[in-house]
Write a protein that holds these residues in place. Structure first.
Motif, PDB file in Angstrom:
ATOM      1  N   PRO A   1       0.797  -1.235   0.000  1.00 36.65           N
ATOM      2  CA  PRO A   1       0.000   0.000   0.000  1.00 36.65           C
ATOM      3  C   PRO A   1       0.828   1.283   0.000  1.00 36.65           C
ATOM      4  N   ASP A   2       1.947   1.314   0.746  1.00 32.79           N
ATOM      5  CA  ASP A   2       2.768   2.529   0.765  1.00 32.79           C
ATOM      6  C   ASP A   2       3.318   2.846  -0.623  1.00 32.79           C
ATOM      7  N   GLU A   3       3.868   1.822  -1.307  1.00 29.81           N
ATOM      8  CA  GLU A   3       4.394   2.040  -2.652  1.00 29.81           C
ATOM      9  C   GLU A   3       3.275   2.383  -3.633  1.00 29.81           C
ATOM     10  N   MET A   4       2.145   1.749  -3.460  1.00 26.60           N
ATOM     11  CA  MET A   4       0.998   2.028  -4.324  1.00 26.60           C
ATOM     12  C   MET A   4       0.586   3.494  -4.182  1.00 26.60           C
TER      13      MET A   4
ATOM     14  N   GLU B   1       2.371   6.057  -3.088  1.00 23.59           N
ATOM     15  CA  GLU B   1       3.410   6.927  -3.646  1.00 23.59           C
ATOM     16  C   GLU B   1       3.345   6.958  -5.177  1.00 23.59           C
ATOM     17  N   THR B   2       3.074   5.819  -5.785  1.00 20.52           N
ATOM     18  CA  THR B   2       2.984   5.754  -7.240  1.00 20.52           C
ATOM     19  C   THR B   2       1.784   6.554  -7.732  1.00 20.52           C
ATOM     20  N   ILE B   3       0.653   6.420  -7.069  1.00 14.60           N
ATOM     21  CA  ILE B   3      -0.548   7.160  -7.478  1.00 14.60           C
ATOM     22  C   ILE B   3      -0.333   8.673  -7.361  1.00 14.60           C
ATOM     23  N   GLU B   4       0.536   9.099  -6.468  1.00 20.35           N
ATOM     24  CA  GLU B   4       0.799  10.530  -6.317  1.00 20.35           C
ATOM     25  C   GLU B   4       1.743  11.094  -7.389  1.00 20.35           C
ATOM     26  N   ARG B   5       2.167  10.315  -8.329  1.00 20.18           N
ATOM     27  CA  ARG B   5       3.040  10.802  -9.412  1.00 20.18           C
ATOM     28  C   ARG B   5       2.191  11.451 -10.508  1.00 20.18           C
ATOM     29  N   PHE B   6       1.524  12.509 -10.147  1.00 19.49           N
ATOM     30  CA  PHE B   6       0.591  13.194 -11.049  1.00 19.49           C
ATOM     31  C   PHE B   6       1.252  13.615 -12.357  1.00 19.49           C
ATOM     32  N   ASP B   7       2.527  13.986 -12.305  1.00 16.77           N
ATOM     33  CA  ASP B   7       3.213  14.452 -13.506  1.00 16.77           C
ATOM     34  C   ASP B   7       3.357  13.361 -14.564  1.00 16.77           C
ATOM     35  N   ARG B   8       3.127  12.115 -14.206  1.00 14.10           N
ATOM     36  CA  ARG B   8       3.257  11.007 -15.153  1.00 14.10           C
ATOM     37  C   ARG B   8       1.912  10.481 -15.666  1.00 14.10           C
ATOM     38  N   PHE B   9       0.824  10.957 -15.128  1.00 13.76           N
ATOM     39  CA  PHE B   9      -0.493  10.408 -15.473  1.00 13.76           C
ATOM     40  C   PHE B   9      -0.747  10.360 -16.975  1.00 13.76           C
ATOM     41  N   GLU B  10      -0.505  11.453 -17.685  1.00 16.69           N
ATOM     42  CA  GLU B  10      -0.822  11.474 -19.113  1.00 16.69           C
ATOM     43  C   GLU B  10       0.057  10.507 -19.909  1.00 16.69           C
ATOM     44  N   SER B  11       1.254  10.190 -19.418  1.00 15.07           N
ATOM     45  CA  SER B  11       2.090   9.204 -20.117  1.00 15.07           C
ATOM     46  C   SER B  11       1.618   7.778 -19.825  1.00 15.07           C
TER      47      SER B  11
ATOM     48  N   SER C   1     -11.477  13.614   1.712  1.00 16.15           N
ATOM     49  CA  SER C   1     -10.724  13.074   2.841  1.00 16.15           C
ATOM     50  C   SER C   1      -9.645  12.148   2.313  1.00 16.15           C
ATOM     51  N   SER C   2      -8.594  12.018   3.107  1.00 19.09           N
ATOM     52  CA  SER C   2      -7.455  11.209   2.706  1.00 19.09           C
ATOM     53  C   SER C   2      -6.864  10.554   3.943  1.00 19.09           C
ATOM     54  N   LEU C   3      -6.662   9.246   3.873  1.00 15.23           N
ATOM     55  CA  LEU C   3      -6.058   8.494   4.960  1.00 15.23           C
ATOM     56  C   LEU C   3      -4.935   7.637   4.365  1.00 15.23           C
ATOM     57  N   PRO C   4      -3.742   8.243   4.175  1.00 14.45           N
ATOM     58  CA  PRO C   4      -2.639   7.513   3.542  1.00 14.45           C
ATOM     59  C   PRO C   4      -2.212   6.308   4.375  1.00 14.45           C
ATOM     60  N   PRO C   5      -1.875   5.200   3.795  1.00 12.33           N
ATOM     61  CA  PRO C   5      -2.039   4.820   2.395  1.00 12.33           C
ATOM     62  C   PRO C   5      -3.276   3.941   2.194  1.00 12.33           C
ATOM     63  N   HIS C   6      -4.369   4.309   2.826  1.00  9.15           N
ATOM     64  CA  HIS C   6      -5.525   3.409   2.855  1.00  9.15           C
ATOM     65  C   HIS C   6      -6.753   3.858   2.078  1.00  9.15           C
ATOM     66  N   ALA C   7      -7.056   5.155   2.052  1.00 12.38           N
ATOM     67  CA  ALA C   7      -8.336   5.550   1.444  1.00 12.38           C
ATOM     68  C   ALA C   7      -8.359   7.014   1.033  1.00 12.38           C
ATOM     69  N   VAL C   8      -9.130   7.265  -0.001  1.00 12.59           N
ATOM     70  CA  VAL C   8      -9.423   8.626  -0.462  1.00 12.59           C
ATOM     71  C   VAL C   8     -10.909   8.671  -0.798  1.00 12.59           C
ATOM     72  N   ARG C   9     -11.571   9.740  -0.358  1.00 14.83           N
ATOM     73  CA  ARG C   9     -12.963   9.989  -0.732  1.00 14.83           C
ATOM     74  C   ARG C   9     -12.991  11.294  -1.504  1.00 14.83           C
ATOM     75  N   ALA C  10     -13.797  11.325  -2.563  1.00 11.39           N
ATOM     76  CA  ALA C  10     -13.821  12.513  -3.413  1.00 11.39           C
ATOM     77  C   ALA C  10     -15.227  12.824  -3.894  1.00 11.39           C
ATOM     78  N   THR C  11     -15.414  14.082  -4.250  1.00 19.40           N
ATOM     79  CA  THR C  11     -16.609  14.481  -4.987  1.00 19.40           C
ATOM     80  C   THR C  11     -16.154  14.845  -6.394  1.00 19.40           C
TER      81      THR C  11
ATOM     82  N   ASP D   1      -2.133 -10.639   0.132  1.00 18.42           N
ATOM     83  CA  ASP D   1      -1.240 -11.555  -0.581  1.00 18.42           C
ATOM     84  C   ASP D   1       0.030 -10.877  -1.082  1.00 18.42           C
ATOM     85  N   ALA D   2       0.774 -10.234  -0.201  1.00 17.73           N
ATOM     86  CA  ALA D   2       2.041  -9.574  -0.529  1.00 17.73           C
ATOM     87  C   ALA D   2       1.877  -8.480  -1.585  1.00 17.73           C
ATOM     88  N   GLY D   3       0.719  -7.894  -1.665  1.00 16.15           N
ATOM     89  CA  GLY D   3       0.452  -6.804  -2.597  1.00 16.15           C
ATOM     90  C   GLY D   3      -0.632  -5.913  -2.031  1.00 16.15           C
TER      91      GLY D   3
END
Length: 154
Positions: A16-19, A21-31, A72-82, A99-101
């Protein structure tokens, strides 16, 4: 027929921590995602109050302009959005170690608000839903192939 309700669960071979961090790489989203255009965010992380701006171009003849406000944001577990823009509603993303992921569960309910999308939903809802589901499939595949490139399955 003017609403898309979705629930999906996907497993990824990172914790979850790596996941997160990866999701926060906004500058790479369009690629990572060819269907995403004009992406921007008010700040560079998944924090409450941040607003993500984007245009989604599915494989059908319409575009969605979206503004996603992280409530709301609870790293690295949940995000709620409108969600606002051409579609409005709510969305939740949850991550838990499995399962190790990470098992990522997403749930959203969106109402079409723009006139063209409301008309498309009225006359061609199956095509609209098909386009939605293809974008979800492409998002998961793109994330696996691009964002998690080099990650091996256990």
């Amino acid at each position: 027929m003017n609403r898309i309700d979705y629930r999906g669960a996907f497993w990824f071979p990172v914790g979850p921590d790596e996941m997160w961090e990866t999701i926060e790489r906004f500058d790479r989203f369009e690629s990572w995602w060819a269907w995403l255009r004009d992406f921007g965010a008010d700040t560079d992380s998944l924090v409450a109050g941040n607003v993500l701006h984007a245009t989604v171009v599915p494989p059908v003849p319409y575009r969605l302009r979206l503004d996603i406000r992280l409530e709301s944001s609870l790293p690295p577990h949940a995000v709620r959005a409108t969600v606002g823009g051409d579609a409005r509603g709510t969305a939740v993303m949850r991550m838990e170690p499995v399962d190790a992921g990470t098992q990522v569960t997403v749930v959203w309910s969106l109402d079409m608000t723009s006139t063209p999308l409301r008309i498309a939903a009225l006359v061609a809802y199956p095509l609209m839903r098909w386009g939605h589901d293809r974008v979800v499939e492409m998002a998961v595949a793109g994330f696996r192939q691009q964002a998690l490139a080099g990650t091996t399955l256990p």
